[in-house]
Design a protein around this motif. Structure first.
Motif, PDB file in Angstrom:
ATOM      1  N   PRO A 173      25.801  17.460 -66.545  1.00  0.00           N
ATOM      2  CA  PRO A 173      25.073  16.196 -66.748  1.00  0.00           C
ATOM      3  C   PRO A 173      24.515  15.619 -65.450  1.00  0.00           C
ATOM      4  O   PRO A 173      23.438  14.997 -65.466  1.00  0.00           O
ATOM      5  N   ASP A 174      25.193  15.831 -64.338  1.00  0.00           N
ATOM      6  CA  ASP A 174      24.706  15.318 -63.048  1.00  0.00           C
ATOM      7  C   ASP A 174      23.433  16.020 -62.578  1.00  0.00           C
ATOM      8  O   ASP A 174      22.799  15.574 -61.618  1.00  0.00           O
ATOM      9  N   ASP A 175      23.056  17.097 -63.218  1.00  0.00           N
ATOM     10  CA  ASP A 175      21.802  17.777 -62.887  1.00  0.00           C
ATOM     11  C   ASP A 175      20.603  17.116 -63.562  1.00  0.00           C
ATOM     12  O   ASP A 175      19.460  17.504 -63.308  1.00  0.00           O
ATOM     13  N   THR A 176      20.861  16.154 -64.427  1.00  0.00           N
ATOM     14  CA  THR A 176      19.779  15.440 -65.097  1.00  0.00           C
ATOM     15  C   THR A 176      18.891  14.741 -64.072  1.00  0.00           C
ATOM     16  O   THR A 176      19.378  13.949 -63.260  1.00  0.00           O
ATOM     17  N   ALA A 177      17.610  15.050 -64.109  1.00  0.00           N
ATOM     18  CA  ALA A 177      16.673  14.500 -63.127  1.00  0.00           C
ATOM     19  C   ALA A 177      15.262  14.972 -63.463  1.00  0.00           C
ATOM     20  O   ALA A 177      15.076  15.863 -64.302  1.00  0.00           O
ATOM     21  N   VAL A 178      14.299  14.376 -62.770  1.00  0.00           N
ATOM     22  CA  VAL A 178      12.953  14.943 -62.750  1.00  0.00           C
ATOM     23  C   VAL A 178      12.905  15.919 -61.577  1.00  0.00           C
ATOM     24  O   VAL A 178      13.260  15.553 -60.452  1.00  0.00           O
ATOM     25  N   TYR A 179      12.481  17.133 -61.865  1.00  0.00           N
ATOM     26  CA  TYR A 179      12.446  18.183 -60.846  1.00  0.00           C
ATOM     27  C   TYR A 179      11.001  18.386 -60.377  1.00  0.00           C
ATOM     28  O   TYR A 179      10.080  18.515 -61.200  1.00  0.00           O
ATOM     29  N   TYR A 180      10.845  18.420 -59.063  1.00  0.00           N
ATOM     30  CA  TYR A 180       9.529  18.551 -58.440  1.00  0.00           C
ATOM     31  C   TYR A 180       9.495  19.793 -57.554  1.00  0.00           C
ATOM     32  O   TYR A 180      10.483  20.107 -56.888  1.00  0.00           O
ATOM     33  N   CYS A 181       8.358  20.445 -57.521  1.00  0.00           N
ATOM     34  CA  CYS A 181       8.188  21.486 -56.513  1.00  0.00           C
ATOM     35  C   CYS A 181       7.248  20.975 -55.430  1.00  0.00           C
ATOM     36  O   CYS A 181       6.355  20.149 -55.685  1.00  0.00           O
ATOM     37  N   GLY A 182       7.489  21.459 -54.222  1.00  0.00           N
ATOM     38  CA  GLY A 182       6.688  21.084 -53.079  1.00  0.00           C
ATOM     39  C   GLY A 182       6.255  22.321 -52.313  1.00  0.00           C
ATOM     40  O   GLY A 182       6.943  23.342 -52.340  1.00  0.00           O
ATOM     41  N   ARG A 207      14.825  10.948 -54.205  1.00  0.00           N
ATOM     42  CA  ARG A 207      14.563  12.362 -54.400  1.00  0.00           C
ATOM     43  C   ARG A 207      15.378  13.171 -53.388  1.00  0.00           C
ATOM     44  O   ARG A 207      15.447  12.813 -52.212  1.00  0.00           O
ATOM     45  N   GLU A 208      15.972  14.268 -53.848  1.00  0.00           N
ATOM     46  CA  GLU A 208      16.824  15.070 -52.989  1.00  0.00           C
ATOM     47  C   GLU A 208      16.435  16.540 -53.057  1.00  0.00           C
ATOM     48  O   GLU A 208      15.943  17.023 -54.082  1.00  0.00           O
ATOM     49  N   PHE A 209      16.714  17.226 -51.957  1.00  0.00           N
ATOM     50  CA  PHE A 209      16.457  18.652 -51.865  1.00  0.00           C
ATOM     51  C   PHE A 209      17.406  19.419 -52.779  1.00  0.00           C
ATOM     52  O   PHE A 209      18.596  19.111 -52.851  1.00  0.00           O
ATOM     53  N   VAL A 210      16.875  20.447 -53.438  1.00  0.00           N
ATOM     54  CA  VAL A 210      17.680  21.301 -54.299  1.00  0.00           C
ATOM     55  C   VAL A 210      17.721  22.727 -53.742  1.00  0.00           C
ATOM     56  O   VAL A 210      18.797  23.286 -53.543  1.00  0.00           O
ATOM     57  N   ALA A 211      16.551  23.306 -53.513  1.00  0.00           N
ATOM     58  CA  ALA A 211      16.488  24.691 -53.050  1.00  0.00           C
ATOM     59  C   ALA A 211      15.147  24.929 -52.389  1.00  0.00           C
ATOM     60  O   ALA A 211      14.150  24.285 -52.724  1.00  0.00           O
ATOM     61  N   GLY A 212      15.125  25.880 -51.435  1.00  0.00           N
ATOM     62  CA  GLY A 212      13.888  26.221 -50.770  1.00  0.00           C
ATOM     63  C   GLY A 212      13.779  27.710 -50.560  1.00  0.00           C
ATOM     64  O   GLY A 212      14.790  28.423 -50.505  1.00  0.00           O
ATOM     65  N   ILE A 213      12.547  28.178 -50.449  1.00  0.00           N
ATOM     66  CA  ILE A 213      12.293  29.598 -50.218  1.00  0.00           C
ATOM     67  C   ILE A 213      11.126  29.720 -49.259  1.00  0.00           C
ATOM     68  O   ILE A 213      10.096  29.060 -49.405  1.00  0.00           O
ATOM     69  N   PHE A 215      22.233  27.765 -59.130  1.00  0.00           N
ATOM     70  CA  PHE A 215      20.773  27.805 -59.175  1.00  0.00           C
ATOM     71  C   PHE A 215      20.264  28.949 -58.309  1.00  0.00           C
ATOM     72  O   PHE A 215      20.862  29.270 -57.278  1.00  0.00           O
ATOM     73  N   THR A 216      19.137  29.532 -58.707  1.00  0.00           N
ATOM     74  CA  THR A 216      18.501  30.588 -57.940  1.00  0.00           C
ATOM     75  C   THR A 216      17.008  30.313 -57.843  1.00  0.00           C
ATOM     76  O   THR A 216      16.338  30.147 -58.872  1.00  0.00           O
ATOM     77  N   ILE A 217      16.517  30.271 -56.622  1.00  0.00           N
ATOM     78  CA  ILE A 217      15.092  30.094 -56.401  1.00  0.00           C
ATOM     79  C   ILE A 217      14.469  31.456 -56.103  1.00  0.00           C
ATOM     80  O   ILE A 217      15.073  32.291 -55.425  1.00  0.00           O
ATOM     81  N   TRP A 247      12.192  23.075 -54.168  1.00  0.00           N
ATOM     82  CA  TRP A 247      12.461  22.285 -55.368  1.00  0.00           C
ATOM     83  C   TRP A 247      13.280  21.070 -54.961  1.00  0.00           C
ATOM     84  O   TRP A 247      14.270  21.197 -54.221  1.00  0.00           O
ATOM     85  N   PHE A 248      12.873  19.925 -55.443  1.00  0.00           N
ATOM     86  CA  PHE A 248      13.580  18.668 -55.245  1.00  0.00           C
ATOM     87  C   PHE A 248      13.825  18.044 -56.613  1.00  0.00           C
ATOM     88  O   PHE A 248      13.223  18.449 -57.601  1.00  0.00           O
ATOM     89  N   ARG A 249      14.679  17.047 -56.645  1.00  0.00           N
ATOM     90  CA  ARG A 249      14.906  16.335 -57.895  1.00  0.00           C
ATOM     91  C   ARG A 249      15.173  14.856 -57.623  1.00  0.00           C
ATOM     92  O   ARG A 249      15.670  14.491 -56.565  1.00  0.00           O
ATOM     93  N   ARG A 250      14.815  14.042 -58.612  1.00  0.00           N
ATOM     94  CA  ARG A 250      15.111  12.613 -58.541  1.00  0.00           C
ATOM     95  C   ARG A 250      15.846  12.220 -59.812  1.00  0.00           C
ATOM     96  O   ARG A 250      15.268  12.279 -60.907  1.00  0.00           O
ATOM     97  N   ALA A 251      17.087  11.839 -59.642  1.00  0.00           N
ATOM     98  CA  ALA A 251      17.889  11.348 -60.769  1.00  0.00           C
ATOM     99  C   ALA A 251      17.631   9.855 -60.947  1.00  0.00           C
ATOM    100  O   ALA A 251      17.211   9.177 -59.996  1.00  0.00           O
ATOM    101  N   PRO A 252      17.886   9.318 -62.125  1.00  0.00           N
ATOM    102  CA  PRO A 252      17.658   7.892 -62.355  1.00  0.00           C
ATOM    103  C   PRO A 252      18.389   7.035 -61.338  1.00  0.00           C
ATOM    104  O   PRO A 252      19.591   7.225 -61.101  1.00  0.00           O
TER     105      PRO A 252
END
Length: 123
Positions: free
Chosen positions: A87-96, A45-51, A67-69, A36-41
C-alpha cells in the motif's frame, strides 16, 4: 518537442505486480539517463529507480529487490517492473529524462518529465 508518456498504472492488490512503461520521443533516447520518481498523497516527489544510457541501474532502498528498471533503446522506452507491491507504493509515478551521464536521484537534475501514471495498491 520532447515527450515522455507513461502508461501501465492501475489498481492492484497488495502483493501484486505491475509494469510501467515510459515512451520517449523527440530526443536521442540512448544518450539520456532515465529515472522513475513517485509522489504519494501529501508527500514530495521521490526517486524510485534510475538507469544510465549504458544500462547501469540504481534503486531507492524502499524498492530494492522488488522493482526492476530496464530500457529498450530501439523502442525509446523505459520500464519499471514492480513486484510485491505494498500500500505504501501507492503514488503517481513519473518518468524523467536527464541528458547528463550517470544516474541522478535529485529531480531537479532531470530535463524532461512525463505526465505521470497513477498506481494504487489496496490492502
Amino acid at each position: 518537442q520532447v515527450q515522455l508518456v507513461e502508461s501501465g498504472g492501475g489498481l492492484v492488490q497488495a502483493g501484486g505486480s505491475l509494469r510501467l512503461s515510459c515512451a520517449a520521443s523527440g530526443l536521442t533516447f540512448s544518450t539520456y539517463s532515465m529515472g522513475w520518481f513517485r509522489r504519494a498523497p501529501g508527500k514530495q516527489r521521490e526517486f524510485v529507480a534510475g538507469i544510465s544510457g549504458g544500462s547501469d541501474t540504481y534503486y531507492a532502498d524502499s524498492v530494492k529487490g522488488r522493482f526492476t528498471i530496464s530500457r529498450d533503446n530501439a523502442e525509446s522506452t523505459v520500464y519499471l517492473r514492480m513486484s510485491s507491491l505494498e500500500p505504501d507504493d501507492t503514488a503517481v509515478y513519473y518518468c524523467g529524462a536527464d541528458r547528463h551521464p550517470g544516474i541522478w536521484t535529485m529531480e531537479s537534475h532531470y530535463d524532461y518529465w512525463g505526465q505521470g501514471t497513477q498506481v494504487t495498491v489496496s490492502s
